[in-house]
Design a protein around this motif. Structure first.
Motif, PDB file in Angstrom:
ATOM      1  N   CYS A  56      -4.311   4.126  -6.003  1.00 54.33           N
ATOM      2  CA  CYS A  56      -3.226   3.796  -6.924  1.00 54.33           C
ATOM      3  C   CYS A  56      -3.361   2.401  -7.500  1.00 54.33           C
ATOM      4  CB  CYS A  56      -1.895   3.917  -6.208  1.00 54.33           C
ATOM      5  SG  CYS A  56      -1.759   2.779  -4.831  1.00 54.33           S
ATOM      6  N   CYS A  94      -2.761  -2.366  -4.552  1.00 51.23           N
ATOM      7  CA  CYS A  94      -3.320  -3.492  -3.817  1.00 51.23           C
ATOM      8  C   CYS A  94      -4.040  -4.438  -4.768  1.00 51.23           C
ATOM      9  CB  CYS A  94      -4.249  -3.005  -2.723  1.00 51.23           C
ATOM     10  SG  CYS A  94      -5.382  -1.734  -3.238  1.00 51.23           S
ATOM     11  N   CYS A 146       0.834  -1.205   0.000  1.00 48.63           N
ATOM     12  CA  CYS A 146       0.000   0.000   0.000  1.00 48.63           C
ATOM     13  C   CYS A 146       0.868   1.255   0.000  1.00 48.63           C
ATOM     14  CB  CYS A 146      -0.918   0.015   1.206  1.00 48.63           C
ATOM     15  SG  CYS A 146      -2.017   1.421   1.200  1.00 48.63           S
TER      16      CYS A 146
HETATM   17  S1  SF4 Z   1      -5.339   1.871  -3.811  1.00 49.84           S
HETATM   18 FE1  SF4 Z   1      -4.770   0.174  -2.460  1.00 49.84          FE
HETATM   19  S2  SF4 Z   1      -2.543   0.226  -2.414  1.00 49.84           S
HETATM   20 FE2  SF4 Z   1      -3.204   2.181  -3.227  1.00 49.84          FE
HETATM   21  S3  SF4 Z   1      -3.301   3.499  -1.432  1.00 49.84           S
HETATM   22 FE3  SF4 Z   1      -5.345   2.666  -1.732  1.00 49.84          FE
HETATM   23  S4  SF4 Z   1      -5.425   0.877  -0.427  1.00 49.84           S
HETATM   24 FE4  SF4 Z   1      -3.266   1.427  -0.653  1.00 49.84          FE
END
Ligand code: SF4
Ligand code: SF4
Ligand code: SF4
Lengths: 324, 148, 195
Positions: free
Chosen positions: C87, C90, C61
């Motif tokens: 992003c 995950c 993350c």
């Molecule tokens: S999209 Fe997923 S990896 Fe990216 S910040 Fe959010 S929880 Fe974290």
């Protein structure tokens, strides 16, 4: 006696009427400039699903702004000269409203028939603007001081143009009474003067109302909010109210001086409205098509274009007086 | 609802307070004000001085140098006021900040200094999301008034 | 002046059609609504049935929005949206493809504790046969076994498989303590080094 009663009634009626028309003009100014920028602007008809929350129309948007400002906390800075800071907006408003009494509206001569009403009206307009400079100077904020200084410089030159155009008309019509000027007839020579002096007055209006090429006193990107930086709540609301009255007053003055006899008889009312809307449209198109001048450019421009135009006006006016 | 309450809902003025962050949110905020998402439809206007504002729109993660300014600007906004935090930085610190180890330069989020009323997460949020946040801010503004 | 007239003409030619999109979104045919572009990354959502609680999303993350904690007999996998940068790391990292980025983005909430600000998944933990401590999810054990069997060298496959079954249900502490009793000590793999 009947005349007196009628005048008193019309003096009472003109204030809400001027407020309403001023609000409509400012709405038009905002709406048209939004449409010039391919935006929607304050909506005339709100989207159906938002109506319960956001109201059906925003025609009175400038009025809502003012009302909202009156419902807010008013902050008076410690470093300000309290009395001048607090009273200036109200004095400015007072003079703007007083100026309106001397400018005729179709069907209502008001006080425009009193001797020297042209000079009184122009003095009152100037006094109103003077207090929009004095209040900010008293606020003790550097941004307000810079804004006020720019406004003074602009005021000096734009006022010259304003006065030159007023007196060119006064000389040509041989009268200092607005009512006499606005109920006079038209001729070819006078129409020529209307074009040149009207253009000069139009330019002076831009300076007085802070419309785009001459809005450096309020230049947001440079000096926060210019003169109004420290004002908030009721005091700011009063300044906005003054602006609304000033917009109405200048438009009315323009029509009554340069487009006689539109501002005299009540039958001319539709034409009066059309003329006002056209004038506001012209103001808007100047606003959206021009970038902001620097103060030096503005003064140079005035000295090179506006003042010679004013002198030309004078020559035309003198010629009309002597020849016709 | 009186005319004053209506006026309050109809004409919220925004002051855009940028503190830290990467400028992504600021660009999206300006996009929300620009022709495509034109918020002036609903009477929202961007004002240059905090003294004219009703809604304080903060973006970014508050560098420590910025702490006094944030407090001062918040105090300069006159009474019924609402703070809308736009972007993940302003909501929780996001990329720039973690609770441990403590960052020497960055405080985290404006919430630690001033009471935030509406959070708009996103990095950067879409202009529609910002408008949504501002609308919720307006509703809070109306509530604040009626409580008084 | 001529430039200004040119600009005025250009402006007036589009005058009747403002660029502004209707807000909020709807379906009336004569209006243009704000569109959601293909591949917009909105808030991540987790499929509760697929998630095995493996922590892969926690490690990648980027905004440190994901946290995983055990409480009682539950393991909670949480995304705190106030820190999420949308992003999709995950989504890429998740071995079970349990996380999907949706295209929801209007998630303004009034306070930090609002349930809408968190994506929570609660998973049941397996209790240790011996000491009763909850330690891991059932699905994680099973999936690890499956994957192990896919990749392992055929020579040791059977041994490892037997060991795995013997160890199944014991927490790491108990495994260490009773490793000899269960006859799964790693010593017996030593001969493999020569192979
Ligand atoms: S999209 Fe997923 S990896 Fe990216 S910040 Fe959010 S929880 Fe974290
Ligand atoms: S939330 Fe994202 S886009 Fe906004 S300022 Fe922070 S890092 Fe930049
Ligand atoms: S969401 Fe995916 S990566 Fe995260 S714990 Fe669950 S299975 Fe593992």
């Amino acid at each position: 006696m009947v005349d007196l009663i009628f005048t008193v009634i019309s003096l009472i009626v003109i204030v809400p009427l001027a407020l309403f028309l001023g609000v409509i003009y400012s709405y038009l100014l905002r709406k048209l400039s939004a449409r010039f920028q391919w935006r929607v602007g304050p909506m005339l008809r709100m989207y159906g699903d938002l109506k319960p929350l956001l109201g059906t129309t925003r025609l009175l948007q400038p009025l809502y702004d003012i009302l909202k400002l009156y419902g807010k906390e008013t902050i008076v800075p410690d470093v300000s000269r309290r009395r001048l800071f607090v009273y200036s907006p109200f004095l400015s408003l007072f003079f703007a409203v007083a100026a309106i009494f001397f400018i005729p509206f179709p069907g209502m001569p008001l006080l425009s028939g009193v001797p020297y009403s042209l000079i009184i009206a122009s003095y009152l307009l100037i006094a109103s603007i003077l207090f929009t400079i004095l209040g900010p100077v008293a606020s003790g904020s550097p941004w307000a001081a810079i804004g006020a200084r720019r406004e003074v410089e602009l005021f000096l030159v734009s006022e010259l143009g304003f006065v030159l155009s007023l007196f060119a008309v006064a000389i040509a019509r041989q009268s200092l009474v607005i009512w006499e000027i606005s109920s006079g007839g038209q001729s070819l020579y006078l129409a020529l003067l209307t074009v040149t002096a009207g253009a000069l007055m139009f330019v002076a209006m831009l300076g007085k109302l802070h419309i785009k090429p001459f809005d450096m006193p309020e230049a947001e990107a440079e000096i926060v909010a210019g003169p109004y930086t420290e004002y908030s709540g009721k005091l700011l609301g009063t300044y906005y109210l003054t602006k609304v009255f000033l917009l109405y007053g200048l438009v009315a003055l323009f029509i009554s001086l340069f487009l006689p006899p539109i501002a005299t008889d009540v039958l001319w009312l539709p034409l009066y409205i059309v003329a006002a809307v056209v004038l506001v449209f012209l103001l808007t198109s100047v606003q959206v098509l021009n970038p902001r001048y620097r103060i030096r450019n503005a003064i140079n421009w005035y000295l090179k274009v506006a003042i010679p135009l004013g002198v030309l006006n004078f020559i035309i006016a003198l010629a009309i007086w002597l020849v016709v | 609802m009186g005319i004053m309450d209506k006026a309050r809902i109809y004409s919220p003025w925004l002051y855009h307070l940028h503190c830290g962050g990467c400028n992504g949110c600021d660009i999206e905020t300006l996009a929300a004000l620009a022709p495509r998402f034109d918020v002036e439809r609903f009477g929202v206007q961007l004002v240059p001085s905090p003294r004219h504002a009703d809604i304080l729109l903060t973006t970014g993660c508050v560098p420590k140098q910025f702490i006094p300014m944030v407090k001062r600007i918040y105090e300069q906004v006159p009474a019924p006021k609402v703070v809308v935090a736009v972007g993940s930085c302003a909501c929780g610190g996001s990329l720039f900040y973690d609770d441990a180890p403590e960052n020497y330069a960055i405080l985290g989020h404006p919430d630690l200094l001033i009471p935030v009323d509406v959070y708009v997460p996103g990095c950067a949020p879409k202009p529609e999301a910002i408008i949504n946040g501002v609308v919720q801010g307006i509703l809070k503004l109306a509530e604040k008034r009626s409580k008084k | 002046m001529s430039t200004e007239i040119k600009i005025l003409k250009q402006v007036l030619s589009k005058y009747s059609k403002p660029m502004t999109l209707t807000y909020p979104s709807g379906v009336a045919p004569d209006r243009r609504y704000s569109q959601i572009p293909e591949g917009l990354r909105g808030i991540p959502e987790r499929d509760k049935d697929k998630c095995i609680g493996c922590r892969a999303c926690y490690f990648v993350c980027s905004g440190r929005a994901t946290s995983i904690y055990d409480k009682g007999e539950k393991r909670t996998v949480e995304i705190f949206l106030f820190r999420c940068t949308f992003c999709a790391h995950c989504q890429e990292a998740c071995p079970e493809e349990a996380i999907k980025m949706t295209n929801k983005f209007e998630i303004a909430v009034p306070n930090r504790e609002d349930p809408a600000a968190r994506v929570l998944t609660e998973l049941d933990l397996l209790k240790c046969k011996n000491c009763g401590t909850p330690y891991v999810t059932r699905k994680l054990v099973d999936r690890t076994y499956e994957r192990l069997m896919e990749k392992i060298d055929p020579i040791v496959k059977e041994t490892v498989s037997n060991d795995y079954k013997k160890l199944d249900g014991y927490c790491p502490d108990c495994r260490r303590a009773y490793g000899v009793d269960l006859d799964t000590h790693t010593k017996k793999y030593v001969w493999l080094e020569g192979v």
